[in-house]
Design an enzyme around this catalytic site. Structure first.
Site, PDB file in Angstrom:
ATOM      1  CB  SER A 158      30.063 -63.183 -23.407  1.00 14.93           C
ATOM      2  OG  SER A 158      29.157 -63.508 -24.443  1.00 14.93           O
ATOM      3  CE1 TYR A 211      31.200 -68.659 -23.495  1.00 15.65           C
ATOM      4  CE2 TYR A 211      29.463 -67.135 -24.134  1.00 15.65           C
ATOM      5  CZ  TYR A 211      30.813 -67.450 -24.054  1.00 15.65           C
ATOM      6  OH  TYR A 211      31.754 -66.563 -24.521  1.00 15.65           O
TER       7      TYR A 211
END
Length: 253
Positions: A144, A158
């Site tokens: 990501s 995250y």
């Protein structure tokens, strides 16, 4: 078909990017072992492939549980004999529970890292022995932008989990290159998937995200398929330890 005679394990295959990759891998000739905690949707993906006459099976799996992962890989090897490809896609984005470091509970931290980082570690750990036996394989992690830059300061757990994926990709590529096991990661941008529904359901926010992308559109699950097939196939035989961006230019322009 570019993946003929290969066996691919795809985690998080019930929806979004994982579903798209599982479908494409099967259509490229691979026997697909689809893994997900969502039994209903995961089984439906496999059923649709079987209706096309393609080879696939579903294994209900909680990738944060090492014993569950052991069962997944055992099923794959017992059914198909070996594993050629591992696509580590399953992840969670717990937006409503996230926050800055001093606001974040240990429970949320452990929950997110348990799935997003420990999960790919467990899956890799228990798929690699099969790859070593057959002389090679391809492992693909899903990263990501949040793991590469500080673009999401309120998504602490995250972001850290995806930073860990970037490091895991590098250390695994270095360790297993001599054994012809290639390890790469794909970094999607803002994808129009169920995981991002929490922001994209708002029309104004959706438009802001769209305008931020140089290609002026959000990503779709099918946008990831081509690079996922390339990295799984023999066409990428000299590619390892790399991060491949699939974000419409979002992070590089």
């Amino acid at each position: 078909m570019r993946l003929r005679d290969k066996v691919a394990v795809v985690t998080g295959s019930a929806k979004g990017l994982g579903r798209a990759v599982a479908l494409r891998y099967a259509r490229e000739g691979a026997a697909v072992v689809a893994a997900d905690i969502d039994e209903r949707e995961g089984a439906a993906v496999v059923q649709s492939l079987k209706q096309e006459g393609l080879e696939a099976c579903f294994v209900a799996t909680d990738i944060s549980d090492e014993n569950s992962v052991k069962g997944l890989m055992r099923t794959a090897t017992e059914k198909y004999g070996h594993i050629n490809i591992l696509y580590n896609n399953a992840a969670v984005l717990s937006y409503e529970r996230e926050g800055l470091v001093h606001e974040l509970s240990a429970e949320t931290w452990n929950y997110v890292l348990g799935i997003n980082l420990s999960g790919p570690f467990y899956c890799s750990k228990h798929a690699i022995p099969s790859m070593l036996k057959i002389g090679g394989g391809s492992i693909i992690h899903t990263g990501s932008p949040t793991g590469l830059t500080g673009c999401a300061p309120k998504l602490t757990a995250y972001s850290v989990s995806k930073g860990g994926i970037a490091a895991l990709t590098l250390v695994m590529a270095a360790a297993y290159g001599p054994h012809n096991i290639r390890v790469n990661s794909i970094v999607p941008g803002t994808m129009d998937t169920p995981m991002n529904r929490y922001v994209l359901d708002n029309a104004q926010t959706r438009e802001e995200y769209r305008k931020a992308v140089p290609l002026r559109r959000l990503g779709k699950p099918e946008d990831i398929e081509g690079i996922a097939v390339f990295l799984a196939s023999d066409e990428s035989a000299y590619c390892t330890g790399s991060t491949y961006m699939c974000d419409g230019g979002l992070t590089n322009i």
